[in-house]
Design an enzyme around this catalytic site. Structure first.
Site, PDB file in Angstrom:
ATOM      1  N   ARG A  99      27.451 -16.800   3.326  1.00  0.00           N
ATOM      2  CA  ARG A  99      28.349 -15.947   2.357  1.00  0.00           C
ATOM      3  C   ARG A  99      28.522 -14.487   2.885  1.00  0.00           C
ATOM      4  O   ARG A  99      27.540 -13.642   3.247  1.00  0.00           O
ATOM      5  CB  ARG A  99      27.627 -15.937   1.121  1.00  0.00           C
ATOM      6  CG  ARG A  99      28.273 -15.099  -0.211  1.00  0.00           C
ATOM      7  CD  ARG A  99      29.328 -16.082  -0.731  1.00  0.00           C
ATOM      8  NE  ARG A  99      29.857 -15.603  -2.193  1.00  0.00           N
ATOM      9  CZ  ARG A  99      30.787 -16.202  -2.641  1.00  0.00           C
ATOM     10  NH1 ARG A  99      31.592 -17.113  -1.885  1.00  0.00           N
ATOM     11  NH2 ARG A  99      31.154 -15.685  -3.834  1.00  0.00           N
ATOM     12  N   THR A 384      40.275 -22.110  -1.314  1.00  0.00           N
ATOM     13  CA  THR A 384      38.770 -22.786  -0.559  1.00  0.00           C
ATOM     14  C   THR A 384      39.021 -24.297  -0.489  1.00  0.00           C
ATOM     15  O   THR A 384      40.223 -24.776  -0.463  1.00  0.00           O
ATOM     16  CB  THR A 384      37.765 -22.780  -1.895  1.00  0.00           C
ATOM     17  OG1 THR A 384      37.769 -21.445  -2.243  1.00  0.00           O
ATOM     18  CG2 THR A 384      36.449 -22.978  -1.335  1.00  0.00           C
ATOM     19  N   SER A 448      28.771 -16.909  -6.193  1.00  0.00           N
ATOM     20  CA  SER A 448      29.598 -17.856  -5.708  1.00  0.00           C
ATOM     21  C   SER A 448      29.529 -19.199  -6.935  1.00  0.00           C
ATOM     22  O   SER A 448      28.442 -19.180  -7.765  1.00  0.00           O
ATOM     23  CB  SER A 448      29.585 -18.535  -4.404  1.00  0.00           C
ATOM     24  OG  SER A 448      30.365 -19.646  -4.021  1.00  0.00           O
ATOM     25  N   GLY A 470      38.097 -24.913  -6.083  1.00  0.00           N
ATOM     26  CA  GLY A 470      38.471 -24.900  -7.485  1.00  0.00           C
ATOM     27  C   GLY A 470      37.816 -23.534  -8.122  1.00  0.00           C
ATOM     28  O   GLY A 470      37.810 -23.754  -9.554  1.00  0.00           O
TER      29      GLY A 470
END
Ligand code: GLU
Length: 564
Positions: A99, A384, A448, A470
């Site tokens: 991340r 994504t 996230s 999504g």
């Protein structure tokens, strides 16, 4: 034999024609492996590595390198990712966190105007301020060091070759370019994604990306250091800090200091299965496991797929999980996240007791966890990508990768897009004197929703791997996919295609244009506020039942499943 021939034929056709690419595949014995990914070129790059005897991790590096070229709106080396790796020989699951982090000079109030009001979402997205230190190159290097079989350098070759040769813009990429009001703001993406007359490139137009080929060559030859130190790092810093109108604060030291982390996966029982996901800084693992823990108290297996009761129950479980997520979940390296308590089965049974079949519980309160929490809501629209790989030895990768918004910050450097992942932080740092867990802090990772998942059966054998893009709806998509596989025994392809219901502790979203629109009245009568809208998941799933693998690619995007 005939089956194998058909697969090979489809494989041969896949790169030529997007529409003819197989969406699903079945295979009893994998000579090379299976890939389910959002783009045929990327899936083929993974298969090429698997055919050379590469591990699932080797293939993952090749797939990510290719996705950054052909699906640049969704993920790339300028973004971040989470990766689960099932090591079949050692029977061990690994969880890797790549991340993005906030630069050292970032601050909790950076997404507030001078008068203290939060910025509009796109005001923060476009430009340098929301660019987090990318995590993908370090993540791939770390996981490849632990699980790779083939040399690192060769894994980039398919993407380097295609970047130089050029590829045709896919219909989805063309649509994303055409619909994006910000992509032509900065010179580099403007030159790359638009025709000389300024109109957006169309499906079938050719894109050649020489700077990306050079960047991948540097990565291939010099490892992730070539990205985090030296020329590429300097280019990133310059681009971020000089972004017209919205400069960021990233420095060379931020890049040089970035570390991907191996973390302990989060696992919990669901019926006779063990479901595993990522721990914080994603809320995905916790929220999916919470929803399963709540739904375990209902006999979903007796419901038909997407029956009215099932849709109602999934929505209610979503409310409860999002109430806790929005209050308690953020980067656990910075704030205490009560993970064990949130996943405790007794706690989840109590939460499940709030659910009634006949009536919605409405907006849920977070559970009482003896911890002060400030609840905020964040706008989290989708982009994504997710892919799954199984190799011939049964090793599995389940990876969700992201530049956050479509085309991230819209800044492009050395052939790749820079993320805007820092807009996943709460723009508001405190509410009523209570600090928001997911506020910006230097070095912190934004919360996230990415939910890469791997499931094992009651004998500990691999059963399924899945995940989706999504935004925060990822959690609902993945939950529904798991229910479809476990409770309704659907194939991977049937599961990914199932019409969606998502509730993030507010409106119940039903996927427009599907059979679910028939439920609007009945759900409204149960107290749901219902909205019909597109729910564009990008689920990619591989399942194994009685020794046979079957894969599913979300029909809502351009993905394929390939196997040999
Ligand atoms: N930035 C989002 C997250 O980390 C993902 C964005 C998306 O899937 O659209 O949860």
């Amino acid at each position: 034999m005939a089956h194998r021939f058909l697969l090979l034929l489809l494989l041969a056709l896949a790169p030529l024609c997007l529409d003819a690419a197989p969406a699903s595949a079945r295979s009893g014995k994998l000579a090379a492996g299976m890939v389910a990914a959002a783009n045929p070129r990327a899936a083929e790059a993974g298969m090429a590595i698997l055919r050379q005897g590469g591990s699932a991790m080797d293939a993952a590096v090749a797939i990510q390198a290719m996705l950054g070229l052909v699906e640049p709106q969704s993920s790339g080396i300028g973004g971040g990712a989470f990766l689960l790796y099932w090591d079949a020989a050692a029977q061990k699951l690994h969880a890797y966190d790549g991340r993005e982090t906030a630069p050292a000079a970032d601050s909790p109030d950076q997404f507030l105007h001078a008068d203290g009001t939060p910025m509009d979402f796109y005001e923060a997205v476009v430009g340098g301020l929301a660019v987090g230190v990318p995590g993908v190159p370090r993540l791939l290097e770390l996981a490849h060091r632990n699980h790779g079989k083939l040399p690192w350098a060769g894994l980039f070759q398919p993407a380097i070759a295609l970047a130089r040769e050029g590829f045709q813009v896919s219909p989805r990429l063309a649509m994303e370019i055409a619909e994006d009001p910000y992509l032509n703001r900065f010179d580099t993406p403007k030159t790359y994604f638009y025709r000389p007359d300024g109109s957006p490139k169309q499906a079938g137009d050719r894109l050649v990306n020489e700077p990306y080929a050079e960047t991948l060559e540097a990565l291939a030859g010099g490892g992730a250091d070539a990205f985090y130190k030296g020329r590429i790092a300097e280019d990133i810093v310059k681009t971020v800090r000089a972004a017209p109108g919205d400069p960021g604060r990233m420095t060379a030291a931020d890049l040089a200091g970035y570390q991907a982390r191996e973390r302990d996966p989060l696992c919990s029982g669901y019926r006779s299965y063990k479901v595993c996901g990522m721990p914080p800084p994603t809320s995905g693992g916790i929220a999916v496991l919470q929803m399963l823990g709540i739904l375990e108290n209902f006999q979903l297996g007796k419901e038909a797929p997407n029956s009215l009761d099932a849709v109602h129950l999934m929505a209610e479980a979503g409310r409860l999980a999002f109430a806790d997520r929005n209050a308690y979940v953020a980067d656990s390296d910075f704030v205490p996240v009560p993970v064990a308590r949130l996943l405790d089965k007794t706690y989840l049974r109590k939460r499940a007791a709030l659910v009634e079949r006949s009536h919605s519980l409405g907006v849920a309160e977070p559970g009482q966890i003896k911890q002060k929490a400030a609840v905020t809501r964040q706008y989290e629209p989708p982009s994504t990508t997710h892919f799954v790989v199984v190799d011939a030895a049964g090793n599995v990768v389940s990876m969700t990768s992201s530049v956050e918004n479509a085309f991230g910050s819209r800044l492009m450097v050395d052939g790749f897009i820079l993320n805007n992942q820092l807009t996943d932080f709460s723009f508001v740092p405190q509410v009523d004197e209570v600090a928001v867990a997911n506020r910006v802090e230097p070095g912190k990772r934004p919360r996230s929703s990415m939910s890469p998942t791997i499931v094992f059966d009651d004998e500990g054998r691999f059963f399924a791997a899945t995940g989706s893009p999504g935004g925060s709806a990822i959690i609902g998509y993945v939950l529904q996919d798991l229910i479809a596989l476990i409770d309704w025994h659907l194939t991977a392809q049937q599961a990914v295609a199932l019409p969606h219901v998502v509730n993030r502790n507010g409106v119940t979203d039903l996927e427009a244009g599907t059979a679910l629109s028939g439920d609007v009245q009945a759900l409204t009568a149960r107290g749901h506020e219902v909205r019909l809208r597109p729910l564009v998941s990008g689920l990619h799933t591989i399942r194994r039942v009685e020794g046979v693998y079957d894969g599913g690619a979300d029909p809502r995007r351009e993905g394929v499943v390939l196997a040999e």
